[in-house]
Write an enzyme that holds these catalytic residues in place. Structure first.
Site, PDB file in Angstrom:
ATOM      1  N   ASP A  78       7.289 -15.437  53.078  1.00  0.00           N
ATOM      2  CA  ASP A  78       8.701 -15.470  52.679  1.00  0.00           C
ATOM      3  C   ASP A  78       9.595 -14.642  53.608  1.00  0.00           C
ATOM      4  O   ASP A  78      10.816 -14.638  53.460  1.00  0.00           O
ATOM      5  CB  ASP A  78       8.836 -14.913  51.248  1.00  0.00           C
ATOM      6  CG  ASP A  78       9.156 -16.012  50.246  1.00  0.00           C
ATOM      7  OD1 ASP A  78       9.507 -17.124  50.674  1.00  0.00           O
ATOM      8  OD2 ASP A  78       9.065 -15.734  49.035  1.00  0.00           O
TER       9      ASP A  78
ATOM     10  N   LYS B 231       6.299 -26.162  45.633  1.00  0.00           N
ATOM     11  CA  LYS B 231       5.724 -25.622  46.874  1.00  0.00           C
ATOM     12  C   LYS B 231       4.267 -26.062  47.000  1.00  0.00           C
ATOM     13  O   LYS B 231       3.818 -26.464  48.079  1.00  0.00           O
ATOM     14  CB  LYS B 231       5.810 -24.085  46.875  1.00  0.00           C
ATOM     15  CG  LYS B 231       7.241 -23.560  47.009  1.00  0.00           C
ATOM     16  CD  LYS B 231       7.350 -22.067  46.700  1.00  0.00           C
ATOM     17  CE  LYS B 231       8.801 -21.631  46.657  1.00  0.00           C
ATOM     18  NZ  LYS B 231       8.990 -20.235  46.225  1.00  0.00           N
TER      19      LYS B 231
ATOM     20  N   GLN C 102       5.890 -14.980  44.142  1.00  0.00           N
ATOM     21  CA  GLN C 102       7.078 -15.631  43.589  1.00  0.00           C
ATOM     22  C   GLN C 102       7.955 -14.604  42.861  1.00  0.00           C
ATOM     23  O   GLN C 102       7.473 -13.830  42.049  1.00  0.00           O
ATOM     24  CB  GLN C 102       6.636 -16.755  42.619  1.00  0.00           C
ATOM     25  CG  GLN C 102       7.782 -17.571  42.047  1.00  0.00           C
ATOM     26  CD  GLN C 102       8.552 -18.375  43.099  1.00  0.00           C
ATOM     27  OE1 GLN C 102       7.977 -18.903  44.038  1.00  0.00           O
ATOM     28  NE2 GLN C 102       9.862 -18.437  42.962  1.00  0.00           N
TER      29      GLN C 102
END
Ligand code: NAD
Length: 286
Positions: free
Chosen positions: A119, A52, A96
């Site tokens: 997200d 990412k 994460q």
């Protein structure tokens, strides 16, 4: 059988985003910024985060990587999120997953300002998606939909069968396909007679996290099959469709399949970048 090439589409999306970011930086005087928080050193998470970060760097998104030790307490993590929520320079925040076992994932996701939730996992964004409203959409389902649309796969009126009901993939995928006017069936580990349902799937999305479940006789002829799974078998990266016995029969029966690697994975990253740019634009417009 057609291969749905997520790697190629992801590359295309990134080059379009790079041009747009160039323009936006000139217009607003600053680049979009994503902060990724990684707690612990899980090898898979570390590798996803690096990928990412690399993609952000490639297209002009600033990536602020915060590496925290596994022993970080929930309060310490929440304190960092509050700082990021209030930082005017930070557009997107991504925590994460998975988090260490002593940290409550739901509490942490809910602490993120939903307007910075790169997200799309904050309950507010989940609710907005369920209402077919202006949500930030979770990256994997968003990427899958972009790939289906780019490949001109018809969705309206089709029967879409999603195997898996996680908050990360299965549930938002089902919502998204419903929003696109598919008729949706969601299957999971307690589903009775799974083959009966999978045989009806004109679009079959499999996100269970282990290979060898799906066999050719569970597939409708001409189905579009999206393989979300990432598994390691004998040191090789394979999807949920990986099946040493009849993968070739599956390939013969399906109209289109996403490969692993090179299918859903790169589309997930491309969608994350799109989310960050979208958040930045919304913040600059205020
Ligand atoms: P998860 O473990 O949270 O959920 C798995 C789901 O599969 C559950 O809802 C469970 O009920 C269902 N399931 C398990 N066994 C089943 C069975 N035998 N029959 C029917 N349903 C069954 O996993 P997740 O986070 O949704 O991820 C699923 C897979 O997708 C994993 O391999 C993960 O690594 C992968 N993934 C890939 C990407 C990507 O970018 N390619 C992104 C996210 C997740």
């Amino acid at each position: 059988m057609k291969i749905l090439n997520g790697a190629a589409l992801s590359k295309k999306i990134k080059s379009v985003l790079a041009i747009e970011i160039d323009y936006l930086v000139k217009k607003h005087g600053r680049a979009p910024k994503l902060c990724i928080v990684l707690t612990g050193d899980d090898p898979a998470s570390t590798s996803y985060v690096k990928s990412k970060q690399k993609s952000c760097n490639e297209i002009g998104i600033l990536c602020d990587l915060r590496l925290l030790p596994y022993a970080t307490s929930q309060d310490e993590l929440l304190a960092l999120i509050e700082v990021l929520n209030n930082d005017p320079e930070t557009d997107g925040i991504l925590v994460q997953l998975p988090l260490p076992k002593h940290i409550d994932q739901n509490v942490v996701l809910q602490a993120i300002d939903y307007k910075k939730d790169a997200d799309g996992l904050h309950p507010m964004n989940v609710g907005l998606l369920n209402r077919s409203d202006d949500a930030i959409i979770p990256c994997t389902p968003k990427g899958i939909l972009s790939l289906l649309k780019a490949e001109d796969i018809p969705i309206t009126g089709k029967h879409c069968v999603v195997i898996g009901r996680s908050n990360l993939v299965g549930k938002p995928m089902a919502q998204l396909m419903l929003r696109e006017n598919a008729s949706v069936t969601v299957c999971h580990s307690k589903t009775r007679d799974l083959p009966h349902l999978t045989r009806q799937g004109e679009i079959l999305i499999i996100a269970i996290g282990h290979p060898n479940l799906l066999h050719a006789d569970m597939l409708k002829k001409g189905a579009v099959v999206v393989d979300v799974g990432i598994n390691s078998v004998d040191g090789k990266l394979v999807g949920d469709l990986y099946n040493s016995i009849d993968v070739q029969d599956i390939e013969k029966k399906a109209a289109a399949i996403t490969p692993v690697p090179g299918g859903v994975g790169p589309m997930t990253v491309a969608s994350l970048l799109e989310n960050v740019v979208e958040i930045y634009k919304r913040r600059c417009a205020v």
